[in-house]
Design a protein around this motif. Structure first.
Motif, PDB file in Angstrom:
ATOM      1  N   ARG A  32       0.823  -1.209   0.000  1.00 56.87           N
ATOM      2  CA  ARG A  32       0.000   0.000   0.000  1.00 56.87           C
ATOM      3  C   ARG A  32       0.859   1.262   0.000  1.00 56.87           C
ATOM      4  O   ARG A  32       0.388   2.340  -0.384  1.00 56.87           O
ATOM      5  CB  ARG A  32      -0.917   0.008   1.223  1.00 56.87           C
ATOM      6  CG  ARG A  32      -1.894  -1.153   1.271  1.00 56.87           C
ATOM      7  CD  ARG A  32      -2.613  -1.183   2.608  1.00 56.87           C
ATOM      8  NE  ARG A  32      -1.693  -1.368   3.722  1.00 56.87           N
ATOM      9  CZ  ARG A  32      -2.045  -1.345   5.011  1.00 56.87           C
ATOM     10  NH1 ARG A  32      -3.309  -1.122   5.337  1.00 56.87           N
ATOM     11  NH2 ARG A  32      -1.141  -1.534   5.961  1.00 56.87           N
ATOM     12  N   VAL A  33       2.102   1.144   0.426  1.00 58.72           N
ATOM     13  CA  VAL A  33       3.001   2.293   0.506  1.00 58.72           C
ATOM     14  C   VAL A  33       3.556   2.600  -0.880  1.00 58.72           C
ATOM     15  O   VAL A  33       4.213   1.768  -1.493  1.00 58.72           O
ATOM     16  CB  VAL A  33       4.139   2.011   1.503  1.00 58.72           C
ATOM     17  CG1 VAL A  33       5.181   3.119   1.464  1.00 58.72           C
ATOM     18  CG2 VAL A  33       3.575   1.861   2.911  1.00 58.72           C
ATOM     19  N   LYS A  34       3.306   3.819  -1.343  1.00 60.90           N
ATOM     20  CA  LYS A  34       3.662   4.189  -2.711  1.00 60.90           C
ATOM     21  C   LYS A  34       4.963   4.981  -2.820  1.00 60.90           C
ATOM     22  O   LYS A  34       5.498   5.146  -3.909  1.00 60.90           O
ATOM     23  CB  LYS A  34       2.525   5.001  -3.332  1.00 60.90           C
ATOM     24  CG  LYS A  34       1.202   4.235  -3.416  1.00 60.90           C
ATOM     25  CD  LYS A  34       1.352   2.927  -4.171  1.00 60.90           C
ATOM     26  CE  LYS A  34       0.016   2.274  -4.491  1.00 60.90           C
ATOM     27  NZ  LYS A  34      -0.713   1.810  -3.289  1.00 60.90           N
ATOM     28  N   CYS A  35       5.489   5.499  -1.696  1.00 58.56           N
ATOM     29  CA  CYS A  35       6.805   6.134  -1.733  1.00 58.56           C
ATOM     30  C   CYS A  35       7.390   6.137  -0.328  1.00 58.56           C
ATOM     31  O   CYS A  35       6.662   6.050   0.671  1.00 58.56           O
ATOM     32  CB  CYS A  35       6.766   7.543  -2.318  1.00 58.56           C
ATOM     33  SG  CYS A  35       6.187   8.838  -1.217  1.00 58.56           S
ATOM     34  N   VAL A  36       8.719   6.222  -0.266  1.00 60.45           N
ATOM     35  CA  VAL A  36       9.467   6.130   0.986  1.00 60.45           C
ATOM     36  C   VAL A  36      10.413   7.319   1.078  1.00 60.45           C
ATOM     37  O   VAL A  36      11.147   7.611   0.123  1.00 60.45           O
ATOM     38  CB  VAL A  36      10.279   4.821   1.046  1.00 60.45           C
ATOM     39  CG1 VAL A  36      11.162   4.786   2.291  1.00 60.45           C
ATOM     40  CG2 VAL A  36       9.361   3.606   0.991  1.00 60.45           C
ATOM     41  N   ILE A  37      10.388   8.001   2.239  1.00 55.37           N
ATOM     42  CA  ILE A  37      11.322   9.104   2.480  1.00 55.37           C
ATOM     43  C   ILE A  37      12.090   8.790   3.760  1.00 55.37           C
ATOM     44  O   ILE A  37      11.518   8.739   4.848  1.00 55.37           O
ATOM     45  CB  ILE A  37      10.584  10.446   2.594  1.00 55.37           C
ATOM     46  CG1 ILE A  37       9.833  10.731   1.290  1.00 55.37           C
ATOM     47  CG2 ILE A  37      11.574  11.572   2.914  1.00 55.37           C
ATOM     48  CD1 ILE A  37       8.947  11.962   1.341  1.00 55.37           C
TER      49      ILE A  37
END
Length: 306
Positions: free
Chosen positions: A127-132
């Motif tokens: 479900r996570v579409k981007c990571v910072i």
């Protein structure tokens, strides 16, 4: 104007508390879930970063892990990275159900210890579409070995072993130890840097009264088993931003860059910030602004702000 409200949700039966901040305009909005690092409560730094992110049209959900800050859970100040990663996923589950949020556009943001957590979350939650990931802890054992030096690292391991024996004997949560110390050569702490002590006590006095500058000794034992490199190698096609402080001696910038290089995604970005330090990304507004702008722009791009 943006709006902010207190929220709570369950994670493995424990009540987690946080703050949801929505941008101006009408939703549903993309969402960035934000967690803190070692002993950090949501009032430390996260609101400063959140401001830039919300101004870009991305909602944020800032939360305290179980056993920390405003959230419930015992023993207090117990830092279990696996549990904290689970809390991130519970926050995503809570966020995707909100009518103001587009459940198809959710990302995760983390700093220091949480900078490592989000790599694991991104690798294991579709479900996570981007990571910072900001100044992340990536290898707890090597991190502790290097920042303590050989003799103090030996003493740290002796303390951890003694605490394990006592926990087994007494059935309690064991002892506690400082997050950092003004006297690292005479007082063992997890992060032996006087600057950490000075800066976080200043932040506690100014804006984060819930911050407690200690943890269970077992928390440090769990840190020694922490390694996010296997998760980084699973980020095949996920947009990932890693922000590194040039010369970072606390979470070790060479280890961070090594893990970044192992990420196979073509949609990754490395930002090495010159003339900053690990702690200046907590305490200096100019440095916060640079890292905050990078996060806001990356989130807006990859979560599809309309």
């Amino acid at each position: 104007m943006s709006s902010q409200r207190a929220v709570e949700f369950l994670s493995k039966g424990e009540k987690i508390r946080g703050d949801l901040v929505l941008p101006e305009g009408e939703g549903p909005f993309p969402l960035l879930v934000m967690g803190g690092g070692w002993c950090y409560v949501k009032e430390i730094v996260m609101p400063h970063y959140a401001k830039a992110i919300v101004e870009k049209g991305v909602a944020v959900l800032m939360f305290d892990y179980r056993c920390m800050g405003a959230s419930e859970g015992l023993p207090r100040q117990h830092i279990d990275p696996a549990a904290q990663i689970e809390d991130y996923k519970s926050a995503v589950t809570f966020g995707e159900r909100l009518p103001e949020i587009d459940g198809e556009r959710i990302g995760v943001w983390g700093i220091s210890y949480a900078g490592g957590h989000v790599l694991a979350v991104g690798a294991t939650d579709e479900r996570v579409k981007c990571v910072i990931s900001n100044i992340p802890v990536v290898d707890g054992y090597e991190n502790m070995r290097r920042v303590h030096g050989s003799q103090r690292f030996h003493e740290l391991n002796e303390l951890i072993l003694a605490d394990r024996r006592e926990r087994t004997k007494s059935g309690t949560a064991g002892g506690r130890m400082p997050m950092s110390s003004l006297h690292p050569f005479s007082e063992l702490s997890t992060w032996p840097f006087p600057t950490i002590h000075t800066i976080f006590h200043d932040i506690k006095e100014r804006e984060a009264p819930r911050h407690e500058h200690w943890s269970t000794i077992e928390s440090t034992e769990l840190l020694l088993g922490y390694d996010v490199a296997p998760f980084a190698r699973r980020l095949y096609d996920k947009p990932t931003l890693m922000v590194v402080a040039e010369g970072d001696e606390i979470t070790l910038w060479d280890l961070e860059i090594g893990v970044f290089n192992s990420i196979p995604s073509a949609r990754k970005k490395l930002a090495v910030l010159p003339k900053v330090s690990h702690m200046s990304l907590y305490s200096k507004q100019n440095d916060l602004a640079v890292a905050g702008r990078l996060a806001a722009e990356f989130a807006a791009e990859h979560l599809g702000v309309r």
